[in-house]
Write an enzyme that holds these catalytic residues in place. Sequence first.
Site, PDB file in Angstrom:
ATOM      1  N   ASP A  39       0.682  -1.365   0.137  1.00 59.67           N
ATOM      2  CA  ASP A  39      -0.313   0.154  -0.523  1.00 59.67           C
ATOM      3  C   ASP A  39       0.703   0.944   0.053  1.00 59.67           C
ATOM      4  O   ASP A  39       0.421   2.166   0.150  1.00 59.67           O
ATOM      5  CB  ASP A  39      -1.059  -0.031   1.233  1.00 59.67           C
ATOM      6  CG  ASP A  39      -0.167   0.329   2.688  1.00 59.67           C
ATOM      7  OD1 ASP A  39       0.838  -0.284   2.911  1.00 59.67           O
ATOM      8  OD2 ASP A  39      -1.014   0.195   3.752  1.00 59.67           O
ATOM      9  N   HIS A 242      24.736   2.953 -17.304  1.00 54.86           N
ATOM     10  CA  HIS A 242      23.453   3.169 -16.504  1.00 54.86           C
ATOM     11  C   HIS A 242      23.485   2.205 -15.763  1.00 54.86           C
ATOM     12  O   HIS A 242      22.610   1.982 -14.606  1.00 54.86           O
ATOM     13  CB  HIS A 242      22.336   2.450 -17.913  1.00 54.86           C
ATOM     14  CG  HIS A 242      21.687   3.260 -18.588  1.00 54.86           C
ATOM     15  ND1 HIS A 242      20.957   2.722 -19.696  1.00 54.86           N
ATOM     16  CD2 HIS A 242      21.842   4.871 -18.707  1.00 54.86           C
ATOM     17  CE1 HIS A 242      20.809   3.894 -20.280  1.00 54.86           C
ATOM     18  NE2 HIS A 242      21.582   4.806 -20.206  1.00 54.86           N
ATOM     19  N   ASP A 259      26.771  10.541 -12.705  1.00 54.07           N
ATOM     20  CA  ASP A 259      25.881  11.425 -13.307  1.00 54.07           C
ATOM     21  C   ASP A 259      24.823  11.859 -12.813  1.00 54.07           C
ATOM     22  O   ASP A 259      24.423  10.767 -12.191  1.00 54.07           O
ATOM     23  CB  ASP A 259      26.179  11.013 -14.664  1.00 54.07           C
ATOM     24  CG  ASP A 259      25.106  10.605 -15.824  1.00 54.07           C
ATOM     25  OD1 ASP A 259      24.138  11.981 -15.785  1.00 54.07           O
ATOM     26  OD2 ASP A 259      24.810   9.923 -16.965  1.00 54.07           O
ATOM     27  N   ASP A 270      21.372  17.638 -16.099  1.00 52.54           N
ATOM     28  CA  ASP A 270      22.390  15.835 -15.726  1.00 52.54           C
ATOM     29  C   ASP A 270      23.246  16.806 -16.653  1.00 52.54           C
ATOM     30  O   ASP A 270      23.859  17.356 -17.468  1.00 52.54           O
ATOM     31  CB  ASP A 270      21.382  15.755 -17.407  1.00 52.54           C
ATOM     32  CG  ASP A 270      22.050  14.465 -17.995  1.00 52.54           C
ATOM     33  OD1 ASP A 270      22.952  13.913 -17.226  1.00 52.54           O
ATOM     34  OD2 ASP A 270      20.928  14.191 -19.362  1.00 52.54           O
ATOM     35  N   HIS A 349      28.473   4.928 -27.203  1.00 47.73           N
ATOM     36  CA  HIS A 349      26.445   5.327 -27.078  1.00 47.73           C
ATOM     37  C   HIS A 349      26.363   7.482 -27.775  1.00 47.73           C
ATOM     38  O   HIS A 349      27.676   8.054 -28.093  1.00 47.73           O
ATOM     39  CB  HIS A 349      26.612   6.172 -25.578  1.00 47.73           C
ATOM     40  CG  HIS A 349      27.206   6.654 -24.977  1.00 47.73           C
ATOM     41  ND1 HIS A 349      26.852   8.475 -24.844  1.00 47.73           N
ATOM     42  CD2 HIS A 349      27.806   6.954 -24.192  1.00 47.73           C
ATOM     43  CE1 HIS A 349      27.769   9.192 -24.006  1.00 47.73           C
ATOM     44  NE2 HIS A 349      28.325   8.021 -23.096  1.00 47.73           N
ATOM     45  N   HIS A 353      21.876  14.767 -26.148  1.00 46.04           N
ATOM     46  CA  HIS A 353      19.897  14.221 -26.417  1.00 46.04           C
ATOM     47  C   HIS A 353      19.432  15.772 -25.640  1.00 46.04           C
ATOM     48  O   HIS A 353      20.221  16.312 -25.477  1.00 46.04           O
ATOM     49  CB  HIS A 353      19.356  13.213 -25.249  1.00 46.04           C
ATOM     50  CG  HIS A 353      19.933  13.535 -23.628  1.00 46.04           C
ATOM     51  ND1 HIS A 353      19.200  13.790 -22.786  1.00 46.04           N
ATOM     52  CD2 HIS A 353      21.013  13.267 -23.466  1.00 46.04           C
ATOM     53  CE1 HIS A 353      19.396  13.809 -21.739  1.00 46.04           C
ATOM     54  NE2 HIS A 353      21.149  13.201 -22.398  1.00 46.04           N
ATOM     55  N   HIS A 360      15.518  13.025 -20.834  1.00 46.75           N
ATOM     56  CA  HIS A 360      15.883  12.997 -22.485  1.00 46.75           C
ATOM     57  C   HIS A 360      14.637  13.133 -23.154  1.00 46.75           C
ATOM     58  O   HIS A 360      12.868  12.542 -22.726  1.00 46.75           O
ATOM     59  CB  HIS A 360      15.875  11.082 -22.223  1.00 46.75           C
ATOM     60  CG  HIS A 360      16.835  10.656 -21.757  1.00 46.75           C
ATOM     61  ND1 HIS A 360      16.600   9.196 -21.448  1.00 46.75           N
ATOM     62  CD2 HIS A 360      18.163  10.952 -21.911  1.00 46.75           C
ATOM     63  CE1 HIS A 360      18.695   8.973 -21.770  1.00 46.75           C
ATOM     64  NE2 HIS A 360      18.880  10.306 -21.398  1.00 46.75           N
ATOM     65  N   GLU A 383      27.138  15.316 -24.001  1.00 47.08           N
ATOM     66  CA  GLU A 383      28.456  15.004 -22.395  1.00 47.08           C
ATOM     67  C   GLU A 383      29.187  13.263 -23.874  1.00 47.08           C
ATOM     68  O   GLU A 383      28.934  12.283 -23.753  1.00 47.08           O
ATOM     69  CB  GLU A 383      26.632  14.128 -22.356  1.00 47.08           C
ATOM     70  CG  GLU A 383      26.058  12.714 -22.975  1.00 47.08           C
ATOM     71  CD  GLU A 383      24.868  12.154 -22.333  1.00 47.08           C
ATOM     72  OE1 GLU A 383      25.256  12.074 -21.657  1.00 47.08           O
ATOM     73  OE2 GLU A 383      23.499  12.470 -21.984  1.00 47.08           O
ATOM     74  N   TYR A 387      34.748   4.793 -22.487  1.00 50.74           N
ATOM     75  CA  TYR A 387      34.620   3.482 -21.697  1.00 50.74           C
ATOM     76  C   TYR A 387      35.256   2.425 -22.010  1.00 50.74           C
ATOM     77  O   TYR A 387      35.770   1.584 -22.671  1.00 50.74           O
ATOM     78  CB  TYR A 387      33.201   3.206 -21.639  1.00 50.74           C
ATOM     79  CG  TYR A 387      32.380   4.793 -21.216  1.00 50.74           C
ATOM     80  CD1 TYR A 387      32.066   4.911 -20.411  1.00 50.74           C
ATOM     81  CD2 TYR A 387      32.212   4.940 -22.832  1.00 50.74           C
ATOM     82  CE1 TYR A 387      31.303   6.197 -19.994  1.00 50.74           C
ATOM     83  CE2 TYR A 387      30.983   6.253 -22.667  1.00 50.74           C
ATOM     84  CZ  TYR A 387      30.405   6.436 -21.458  1.00 50.74           C
ATOM     85  OH  TYR A 387      29.984   7.889 -21.693  1.00 50.74           O
ATOM     86  N   ARG A 405      33.128  10.415 -18.529  1.00 50.84           N
ATOM     87  CA  ARG A 405      31.874  11.001 -19.599  1.00 50.84           C
ATOM     88  C   ARG A 405      32.044  12.522 -18.900  1.00 50.84           C
ATOM     89  O   ARG A 405      32.101  12.691 -17.766  1.00 50.84           O
ATOM     90  CB  ARG A 405      31.125  10.200 -19.459  1.00 50.84           C
ATOM     91  CG  ARG A 405      29.790  11.060 -19.822  1.00 50.84           C
ATOM     92  CD  ARG A 405      27.894  10.368 -20.021  1.00 50.84           C
ATOM     93  NE  ARG A 405      27.647  10.153 -18.623  1.00 50.84           N
ATOM     94  CZ  ARG A 405      27.414   9.017 -18.228  1.00 50.84           C
ATOM     95  NH1 ARG A 405      28.229   8.077 -19.283  1.00 50.84           N
ATOM     96  NH2 ARG A 405      26.624   8.282 -17.315  1.00 50.84           N
ATOM     97  N   GLU A 407      29.404  15.838 -18.843  1.00 49.93           N
ATOM     98  CA  GLU A 407      28.460  15.886 -19.745  1.00 49.93           C
ATOM     99  C   GLU A 407      27.889  17.406 -18.945  1.00 49.93           C
ATOM    100  O   GLU A 407      28.251  17.360 -17.627  1.00 49.93           O
ATOM    101  CB  GLU A 407      27.922  14.849 -18.854  1.00 49.93           C
ATOM    102  CG  GLU A 407      25.287  16.053 -19.186  1.00 49.93           C
ATOM    103  CD  GLU A 407      24.937  14.482 -19.399  1.00 49.93           C
ATOM    104  OE1 GLU A 407      24.922  13.556 -18.861  1.00 49.93           O
ATOM    105  OE2 GLU A 407      23.725  14.139 -19.803  1.00 49.93           O
TER     106      GLU A 407
HETATM  107  N1  GLY Z   1      21.597  10.568 -17.220  1.00 49.00           N
HETATM  108  C1  GLY Z   1      21.075   9.855 -18.145  1.00 49.00           C
HETATM  109  C2  GLY Z   1      21.842  11.107 -19.243  1.00 49.00           C
HETATM  110  O1  GLY Z   1      23.061  11.001 -19.542  1.00 49.00           O
HETATM  111  O2  GLY Z   1      22.043  10.655 -20.056  1.00 49.00           O
HETATM  112 MN    MN Z   2      22.541  12.459 -20.479  1.00 52.72          MN
HETATM  113 MN    MN Z   3      23.667  12.021 -18.031  1.00 50.02          MN
END
Ligand code: GLY
Ligand code: MN
Ligand code: MN
Length: 437
Positions: A39, A242, A259, A270, A349, A353, A360, A383, A387, A405, A407
């Site tokens: 609940d 992720h 991140d 982000d 990647h 975005h 996103h 970003e 890796y 990374r 970003e």
């Molecule tokens: N934090 C998700 C991305 O960087 O796309």
């Molecule tokens: Mn991002």
């Molecule tokens: Mn990110």
Amino acid sequence: MNKAAQKEYAARRRQFMRMMGEGSIAILPASPERVRNRDVDYPYRVDSDFYYLSGFREPESVIVLMPGRDHGEFILFCREKDSEQEIWNGRRAGQEGAMADYGADDSFPISDIDDILPGLLEKCEKVYYAIGCDPEFDSHLLGWLKAIRRNVRSGARTPDEFVSLEHLLHDMRLFKSRYEVRQLQTAMDISVRAHKRAMRMCRPGMMEYEVEAELLYEFNRAGCGFAYPSIVGGGANGCILHYTNNRDELKDGDLLLIDAGAEYDCYAADITRTFPVNGRFSGEQKAVYEVVLEAQLAAIRATKPGAQWQDPHHMAVRTLADGISHLGILKGSADYLIETEKYRQLYMHRTGHWLGMDVHDVGDYKVGEEWRELEPGMVLTVEPGMYIAKDTPDVDERWWNIGIRIEDDVLVTNKGNKVLTHKMPKKVRDIEELMAE
Ligand code: GLY
Ligand code: MN
Ligand code: MN
């Protein structure tokens, strides 16, 4: 809701209704509440499209927009005031609040929607609705259409056309107003404080979740939550794109990739930074870091009006491939690494975005067959990363477990761009100085 917000939401509805045209109706349900366990519900977060047009965040609500309707164009169905329920679960705006505070022209109890909506629908030729996003609400809508059909012999008429609401609305959401850029900037400033705090607090022997706690502390004390679960990955975990488990110990000599972004008034930041757990980059870490930073700066320079969506990505890939080749991480020239797509072993990647109410964010990346041109008012992330997981084939082990990374969040302007997260250090020297404080 303050006056500035009321004005902003009214302007959005006006613009959207102008695009819809008279004789049409838009229907947007707030997202349903979701059970976490038994609940206990997940903390409620209203649907972004719904919030974008109303600033209203109560569940069990439905926005109806009917451009040109004599008795009011903006109708908000929401929960009735109920003193008993409000003692248990918190205050409700009720129908009066919906009109006085949220600018609804008309408001009805959500419990009356089955009686009222068929009558509104049958006056319209065109229905704007996001079919397939909320199956339960889809079946309500079908029920209302059936109710109209039952009355065809008395002259009732079902709408001629159903149009996907997202195309119009998401194109609007892609271009941020000045008000929206201010909300985004607030989310980003809070996130910068959080990242700086995490960098200062980080020590070998801490757990990843302890560093995460420092981020959340800054988010929460600014009245925010997170825009997405924070990634706090030390060493090998920095190579998991992720990773959100955040359960491992941070080791001397490893890098830490964070991140994380706050959500302020439903607007997301982000940001990613990568830094050494012990405050000093090793030779290999620094060499890879400088390549990723150079790629990010090149991609940011390519983020300007008239550029195509893919241009920043291509600049990042070119710079990364040059660096990979130059450092000898993989054998072969940059051209070879790009042509064979071998670079994708280390950079798998895309470079960014759209960013807005959703991390996103919505908005098409292609127009027809062509990648979209960047235009002032768009906000996107830049970003790139690299890796190098343990056991990456053809890579010497001295490079293993380096996951990096960088970003930032970037606004396209008339002249070029503005890095909205520029206050967050990213040069090697600046990071090492901050960590020594
Ligand atoms: N934090 C998700 C991305 O960087 O796309
Ligand atoms: Mn991002
Ligand atoms: Mn990110």
